[in-house]
Design a protein around this motif. Structure first.
Motif, PDB file in Angstrom:
ATOM      1  N   PRO A 163      -7.331  10.124  -2.915  1.00 11.46           N
ATOM      2  CA  PRO A 163      -6.249   8.150  -2.427  1.00 11.46           C
ATOM      3  C   PRO A 163      -5.261   8.031  -2.758  1.00 11.46           C
ATOM      4  O   PRO A 163      -4.229   7.475  -3.734  1.00 11.46           O
ATOM      5  N   GLY A 164      -4.453   6.382  -1.607  1.00  8.30           N
ATOM      6  CA  GLY A 164      -3.896   6.391  -2.023  1.00  8.30           C
ATOM      7  C   GLY A 164      -3.360   4.809  -3.191  1.00  8.30           C
ATOM      8  O   GLY A 164      -5.375   4.480  -3.801  1.00  8.30           O
ATOM      9  N   ARG A 165      -2.479   4.037  -3.181  1.00  9.87           N
ATOM     10  CA  ARG A 165      -2.785   3.153  -3.857  1.00  9.87           C
ATOM     11  C   ARG A 165      -2.196   1.880  -3.709  1.00  9.87           C
ATOM     12  O   ARG A 165      -0.607   2.219  -2.823  1.00  9.87           O
ATOM     13  N   LYS A 166      -2.136   0.500  -4.478  1.00  4.67           N
ATOM     14  CA  LYS A 166      -1.562  -0.293  -4.293  1.00  4.67           C
ATOM     15  C   LYS A 166       0.241  -0.397  -5.053  1.00  4.67           C
ATOM     16  O   LYS A 166      -0.459  -0.331  -6.525  1.00  4.67           O
ATOM     17  N   ARG A 204      -1.257  -3.043   6.875  1.00  4.72           N
ATOM     18  CA  ARG A 204      -0.734  -2.563   6.070  1.00  4.72           C
ATOM     19  C   ARG A 204       0.688  -1.329   6.720  1.00  4.72           C
ATOM     20  O   ARG A 204       0.736  -1.029   4.970  1.00  4.72           O
ATOM     21  N   VAL A 250     -11.449   4.117  -7.045  1.00  3.30           N
ATOM     22  CA  VAL A 250     -10.973   5.581  -7.054  1.00  3.30           C
ATOM     23  C   VAL A 250      -9.799   6.090  -8.354  1.00  3.30           C
ATOM     24  O   VAL A 250      -9.878   6.914  -9.071  1.00  3.30           O
ATOM     25  N   GLY A 251      -8.912   5.561  -7.295  1.00  2.00           N
ATOM     26  CA  GLY A 251      -6.800   5.616  -7.617  1.00  2.00           C
ATOM     27  C   GLY A 251      -7.289   5.699  -8.972  1.00  2.00           C
ATOM     28  O   GLY A 251      -6.509   6.079 -10.257  1.00  2.00           O
ATOM     29  N   SER A 289      -9.234   0.275   1.587  1.00  3.03           N
ATOM     30  CA  SER A 289      -8.246   0.070   0.562  1.00  3.03           C
ATOM     31  C   SER A 289      -8.550  -0.052  -0.907  1.00  3.03           C
ATOM     32  O   SER A 289      -8.443   0.516  -1.688  1.00  3.03           O
ATOM     33  N   ASP A 334     -10.460   2.759  -2.856  1.00  8.69           N
ATOM     34  CA  ASP A 334      -9.736   3.916  -2.748  1.00  8.69           C
ATOM     35  C   ASP A 334      -9.160   3.487  -3.690  1.00  8.69           C
ATOM     36  O   ASP A 334      -8.835   3.814  -5.163  1.00  8.69           O
ATOM     37  N   GLU A 335      -8.285   2.248  -3.919  1.00  4.46           N
ATOM     38  CA  GLU A 335      -7.654   2.041  -4.939  1.00  4.46           C
ATOM     39  C   GLU A 335      -8.831   1.717  -6.700  1.00  4.46           C
ATOM     40  O   GLU A 335      -7.626   2.128  -7.951  1.00  4.46           O
ATOM     41  N   TRP A 358       0.906  -1.489  -0.035  1.00  8.31           N
ATOM     42  CA  TRP A 358      -0.221  -0.255  -0.235  1.00  8.31           C
ATOM     43  C   TRP A 358       1.489   1.286   0.254  1.00  8.31           C
ATOM     44  O   TRP A 358       2.403   1.014   0.954  1.00  8.31           O
TER      45      TRP A 358
END
Lengths: 110, 341
Positions: free
Chosen positions: A74-77, B340, B253-254, B247, B250-251, A67
């Motif tokens: 927003p964050g991303r993986k 995380r 949305v990104g 998570s 968010d992923e 992460w």
């Protein structure tokens, strides 16, 4: 997936080895993987097609996700190949090459 | 939902394998979650059955995993211009499904207890309604926890659960202590109650199969609506940690922000997005403990002494289960945070 150079069913079948191969050099986040595949002529991959395969590869232990918190959004993986993932990727590449060779041989015979 | 259709029979008759039938159901549900209309789903599964019949192999061998096949086929159908429909509401189905099984459970419990205790116990309203009341409290606790979790407030969620548990305990004490009892509880009456629960289960299942399946054409939703719906679907699943849900969203949305597309355009129906998310074992185990704990306490209470110990056992059970729930909640959140980091 559009603007692809090959028929969709072929691309869908090749997504798993293609995703693993795209991670061969460095860890990438989801959109960067999709962009890499688009550059390779596989069309613009939608999130709904990409993430189930990433999830499956992660569950199988072939990739790991780290992460990364976003600076302004927003964050991303970031996805990275594991050792078993590298081996699996190499095996799949060999199998595809063998399939391609078999297909080419059939063409020559006819 | 399609259980009596031709493709089911075709898959069943194919090789007599239950795995084939399971594949068919899983693929059917994957297509449903993506918003593929019922009639098209039938045609697709008919084609699968015909292909399997001609090849002599099972659908797993021919088409691979049902989820993968369903997802890819749904995307192709969308590209072919098929008009998709709003997927069946997981919340409504889960609610009716849960209530239906609650009624079945109530009937079985009543029947089991009947010969041992109830026949000798004075007729009382609370004993007749106990299973439904009990299930209602369980659902309410789950709803409160889910509703507050959706707003990112664990503290208020925890307080809400404890308040509901305490109110339910108080209500139980008041009702049991002041319940009107009579000795008119004949065998016929008790069997009528059991039959009533069975009828309730049948009616709920009929509503689930026939009323909720009305299809409405799907239309794209805004990103805010998509996020709210996706969060709701993931929370309703009950097997993902809060951090995992955040998570995943968010992923998504990104990804959509970078591609310049909408969330609906990228990921399709929220229900379909949900099926692609892996399960969390910690949450699944917590839910199992939570609900089976409630049932266990209820059975023990009835077996021991329905007239007196029931009140005490129920109150203690509610508080204990709430504490277990809160403890496992904190533990799973801590574990997710550690993962995380």
């Amino acid at each position: 997936m559009n603007d692809a150079q090959w028929p969709m069913p072929w691309i869908r079948a090749a997504l798993e080895p293609a995703i693993l191969a795209s991670l061969g050099e460095a860890p990438l986040h989801g959109y960067a993987i999709a962009a890499r595949l688009a550059d390779a002529g596989m069309g613009r991959l939608k999130g709904g097609s990409l993430y189930p395969i990433l999830g499956k590869l992660e569950a199988d232990g072939f990739i790991v996700a780290t992460w990364q918190p976003g600076e302004s959004g927003p964050g991303r993986k970031a996805y990275e190949l594991t050792e078993s993932g590298r081996r699996h990727s190499a095996e799949l590449q060999q199998q595809w090459a063998a399939l391609s060779a078999a297909l080419a041989a059939l063409g020559k015979e006819s | 939902m399609g259980t009596k259709n031709a493709w089911v029979k075709a898959l069943k008759d194919l090789r007599g394998s239950k795995d084939d039938l399971r594949w068919g159901h899983a693929a059917f549900m994957e297509l449903a979650n993506a918003g593929v209309p019922f009639a098209v789903r039938e045609i697709e599964l008919d084609a699968v059955a015909a292909q399997c019949h001609s090849s002599g192999e099972g659908p797993l061998a021919v088409y691979g995993e049902p989820a993968d096949w369903g997802r890819a086929r749904a995307e192709e159908l969308r590209e072919e211009g098929v008009q998709f429909v709003v997927p069946p509401s997981a919340t409504k189905h889960a609610g009716l499904f849960g209530m239906g099984w609650l009624a079945v459970g109530a009937a079985v419990m009543m029947a089991l207890m009947f010969e041992h205790k109830l026949a000798q116990t004075p007729w009382s309203v609370i004993l007749v309604l106990a299973p439904l009341f009990f299930g209602g409290v369980c659902s309410l606790l789950g709803w409160v926890a889910t509703a507050f979790r959706g707003r990112h407030s664990k503290l208020f969620g925890g307080i809400g659960v404890v308040v509901v548990a305490l109110l339910a305990s108080l209500l139980t004490v008041l009702v049991v202590e002041h319940q009107p009892t009579s000795s008119a509880g004949t065998h016929t009456w008790w069997w009528a109650v059991i039959a009533g629960y069975i009828v309730l289960a049948v009616v709920l299942s009929w509503i689930d199969f026939h009323v909720l399946d009305k299809e409405v054409p799907a239309s794209p939703v805004t990103d805010e609506q998509w996020l709210a719906q996706a969060r709701g679907v993931l929370l309703t699943r009950g097997d993902m940690l809060d951090a995992e849900i955040n998570s995943a969203l968010d992923e998504a949305v990104g990804f959509a922000a970078q591609s310049g597309s909408t969330l609906y355009g990228e990921f399709g129906e929220p229900a379909s997005f949900s099926t692609a998310m892996p399960k969390s074992r910690a949450r699944t185990w917590r839910n199992l403990c939570f609900f089976s704990g409630f049932w266990a306490v209820w059975v023990v209470a009835l077996v021991l002494d329905p007239a007196h110990a029931f009140t005490c056992w129920w109150a203690v059970g509610l508080v204990l289960c709430s504490l277990v729930c809160a403890g496992m909640w904190c533990w799973s959140a801590h574990k997710a945070k550690a993962r995380r980091n």
